[in-house]
Design an enzyme around this catalytic site. Structure first.
Site, short mmCIF file in Angstrom:
data_model
loop_
_atom_site.label_atom_id
_atom_site.label_comp_id
_atom_site.label_asym_id
_atom_site.label_seq_id
_atom_site.Cartn_x
_atom_site.Cartn_y
_atom_site.Cartn_z
N ASP A 1 0.92 -1.25 0.28
CA ASP A 1 -0.04 -0.09 0.02
C ASP A 1 0.77 1.43 -0.15
O ASP A 1 0.64 2.18 -0.93
CB ASP A 1 -0.96 -0.13 1.24
CG ASP A 1 -1.93 -1.15 1.36
OD1 ASP A 1 -3.23 -1.09 1.37
OD2 ASP A 1 -1.15 -2.22 1.72
N GLU B 1 -5.16 7.50 0.40
CA GLU B 1 -5.35 6.76 1.60
C GLU B 1 -4.47 6.82 2.62
O GLU B 1 -4.84 6.86 3.88
CB GLU B 1 -6.07 5.33 1.31
CG GLU B 1 -6.41 4.52 2.61
CD GLU B 1 -6.84 3.06 2.46
OE1 GLU B 1 -6.84 2.49 1.34
OE2 GLU B 1 -7.21 2.47 3.47
N ASP C 1 -6.32 5.23 -4.21
CA ASP C 1 -6.48 4.07 -3.25
C ASP C 1 -5.28 3.03 -3.76
O ASP C 1 -5.48 2.38 -4.69
CB ASP C 1 -7.72 3.26 -3.07
CG ASP C 1 -7.77 2.28 -1.99
OD1 ASP C 1 -6.63 1.96 -1.54
OD2 ASP C 1 -8.93 2.16 -1.50
N ILE D 1 -3.91 0.40 -2.79
CA ILE D 1 -4.45 -1.05 -2.74
C ILE D 1 -5.89 -1.02 -2.03
O ILE D 1 -6.01 -0.66 -1.00
CB ILE D 1 -3.52 -1.96 -1.95
CG1 ILE D 1 -2.03 -2.21 -2.53
CG2 ILE D 1 -4.24 -3.45 -1.92
CD1 ILE D 1 -1.26 -3.27 -1.76
N ASP D 2 -6.71 -1.17 -2.96
CA ASP D 2 -8.12 -1.41 -2.47
C ASP D 2 -8.33 -2.78 -2.23
O ASP D 2 -8.26 -3.59 -2.91
CB ASP D 2 -8.87 -0.74 -3.54
CG ASP D 2 -10.60 -0.64 -2.92
OD1 ASP D 2 -10.76 -0.58 -1.93
OD2 ASP D 2 -11.49 -1.06 -3.78
N THR E 1 -7.21 -4.49 0.60
CA THR E 1 -5.83 -4.99 1.15
C THR E 1 -6.27 -6.42 1.75
O THR E 1 -5.09 -7.21 1.56
CB THR E 1 -5.46 -3.93 2.31
OG1 THR E 1 -5.25 -2.51 1.95
CG2 THR E 1 -4.02 -4.52 2.81
N1 LIG Z 1 -17.85 -0.36 7.81
C1 LIG Z 1 -17.28 -0.46 6.55
N2 LIG Z 1 -18.22 -0.26 5.77
C2 LIG Z 1 -18.06 -0.04 4.26
N3 LIG Z 1 -16.62 -0.22 3.90
C3 LIG Z 1 -15.68 -0.22 4.84
C4 LIG Z 1 -16.03 -0.58 6.18
N4 LIG Z 1 -14.77 -0.68 6.77
C5 LIG Z 1 -13.81 -0.49 5.84
N5 LIG Z 1 -14.37 -0.24 4.70
C6 LIG Z 1 -13.73 -0.06 3.41
O1 LIG Z 1 -14.29 -1.14 2.41
C7 LIG Z 1 -13.21 -0.98 1.38
C8 LIG Z 1 -13.30 -2.56 0.80
O2 LIG Z 1 -14.41 -2.72 0.23
P1 LIG Z 1 -14.78 -4.19 -0.02
O3 LIG Z 1 -15.27 -4.86 0.98
O4 LIG Z 1 -15.56 -4.17 -1.33
O5 LIG Z 1 -13.59 -4.88 -0.69
C9 LIG Z 1 -11.88 -0.86 2.11
O6 LIG Z 1 -11.34 0.33 1.49
C10 LIG Z 1 -12.28 -0.62 3.29
O7 LIG Z 1 -11.51 0.43 4.11
P2 LIG Z 1 -10.11 0.27 4.48
O8 LIG Z 1 -9.17 0.80 3.49
O9 LIG Z 1 -10.08 1.49 5.61
O10 LIG Z 1 -9.92 -0.76 5.18
MG LIG Z 2 -10.06 1.05 -0.35
MG LIG Z 3 -6.43 0.97 0.24
MG LIG Z 4 -7.08 0.23 3.71
#
Ligand SMILES: Nc1ncnc2c1ncn2[C@@H]1O[C@H](COP(=O)(O)O)[C@@H](O)[C@H]1OP(=O)(O)O
Ligand SMILES: [Mg+2]
Ligand SMILES: [Mg+2]
Ligand SMILES: [Mg+2]
Length: 353
Positions: free
Chosen positions: A45, A68, A133, A135-136, A138
């Site tokens: 990331d 991010e 982002d 890495i979306d 992760t």
């Molecule tokens: N409570 C939440 N509701 C929706 N999305 C969330 C929640 N917590 C984290 N995420 C984010 O969902 C994204 C991933 O989505 P998906 O489930 O579709 O793969 C990540 O970027 C993550 O953020 P983060 O990077 O802070 O972990």
């Molecule tokens: Mg993401």
């Molecule tokens: Mg990310």
């Molecule tokens: Mg993240």
């Protein structure tokens, strides 16, 4: 084409960043640390974010960036910073002129940390703002599942350019939708796709390459003749979207096929090319604000492929309000012709809770 330079730089930058994430994936120690909100972040990331920001700064020094990750953690963790630096130094596009076009390598570890920290713009409704982002998904990345390197340009709050690098999705737009494709296919067998869109110009897909950009082809959402035959995509993580609400919506629509669960904006790319039909992201918690970098590129790519993207109340995603989508709850993405019908089912399920 409008934004041709922005698109090209974004595609090359995303492509280079995916090379770094792939080499991090192939090492056992991925340098995973837990952030304050308990979500994971890795060497991949941070390194990907540094490489993307450095390319953007080279070409568009006056643009703002909403990204991010931040470097604070690394300043306190020198060994982690050094590991990221070794990956950043080792990552370049194999095509020398493409690498040069991105402005060449980052010169020092400090310059890398500074680049990571250039993504702190508050965002908003004015001017040119990139959303990154690195890495979306992760968690998907760590599992060997789907993840995406995401980059979008907003101008006055409107998404103009969107690029998603999905190293673990098949290149073939007509390959069956398979959340596990990345786990049992090699790059040589056609793994790794880049989705792109420019507002008003349509959406495309092409093979992610290790060097110069590959040829791209237009993509379109699949027209749905019979909603009961639709395939819907949802998060793997039940903490990110409500599997139970999504199942109830599918049931109400008469959908019988199992959902395809995949991490990241790979879901937006997959429906945009007609591999899947719908993307449902029903909120789990009333107070969660979706981040703009989790949706900007995917929102544009789906709309340019003939889809409609709204929240669960039917409002367009509003990218003008800062780093989060404060005015929206959840996401409903579907081909334009059936979006209204899907939304009705969403509203019915939510109001009966
Ligand atoms: N409570 C939440 N509701 C929706 N999305 C969330 C929640 N917590 C984290 N995420 C984010 O969902 C994204 C991933 O989505 P998906 O489930 O579709 O793969 C990540 O970027 C993550 O953020 P983060 O990077 O802070 O972990
Ligand atoms: Mg993401
Ligand atoms: Mg990310
Ligand atoms: Mg993240």
């Amino acid at each position: 084409m409008p934004y041709a330079k922005e698109l090209r730089i974004a595609q090359l930058a995303v492509q280079r960043a995916t090379l770094l994430t792939k080499s991090v994936f192939h090492t056992t120690a991925k340098g995973t640390v837990s952030k304050e909100d308990h979500s994971p972040v890795t060497v991949g990331d941070f390194g990907a974010q540094a490489l993307i920001i450095s390319a953007l700064r080279h070409h568009f020094p006056d643009d703002e960036i909403v990204a991010e990750e931040e470097a604070a953690e690394l300043i306190a963790n020198k060994p982690l910073s050094e590991r990221i630096w070794s990956y950043v130094q080792a990552t370049m596009l194999e095509d020398e002129s493409a690498e040069q076009e991105l402005g060449g390598p980052i010169q020092s570890e400090q310059e890398m940390l500074d680049a990571i920290d250039m993504g702190k713009s508050p965002g908003g409704a004015k001017g040119r703002i990139w959303a990154i982002d690195p890495i979306d998904g992760t968690k998907g990345f760590l599992r060997g599942g789907q993840y995406a390197v995401c980059l979008a340009l907003m101008v006055d709050g409107d998404v103009k350019v969107g690029v998603l690098g999905c190293p673990n999705l098949p290149v073939d737009d007509s390959a069956p939708l398979d959340a596990h494709a990345g786990e049992n296919q090699t790059d040589a067998e056609g793994k790794g796709v880049i989705f792109s869109a420019v507002l008003g110009e349509g959406a495309t897909s092409g093979a992610l390459s290790r060097g110069a950009l590959s040829k791209e082809a237009p993509i379109h959402m699949k027209p749905i003749e019979d909603i009961t035959q639709a395939t819907f995509c949802e998060s793997v993580e039940s903490g990110h979207s409500s599997h139970s609400d999504q199942a109830a919506i599918a049931k109400l629509l008469g959908i019988t096929k199992p959902s395809v669960r995949m991490d990241s904006q790979a879901k937006y790319g997959s429906i945009a090319r007609g591999a899947g039909d719908l993307y449902l992201r029903l909120p789990v918690r009333a107070d969660y604000e979706e981040k703009i970098w989790d949706h900007a590129a995917g929102d544009l790519i789906v709309r340019e492929a003939g889809g409609e993207v709204t929240d669960v109340t039917g409002k367009r995603l509003d990218f003008t309000l800062g780093r989060t989508l404060k005015a929206n709850k959840g996401v409903v993405a579907a081909p334009k012709a059936v979006h209204g019908k899907i939304l009705e089912a969403v509203k019915q399920v939510l109001s009966s809770k």
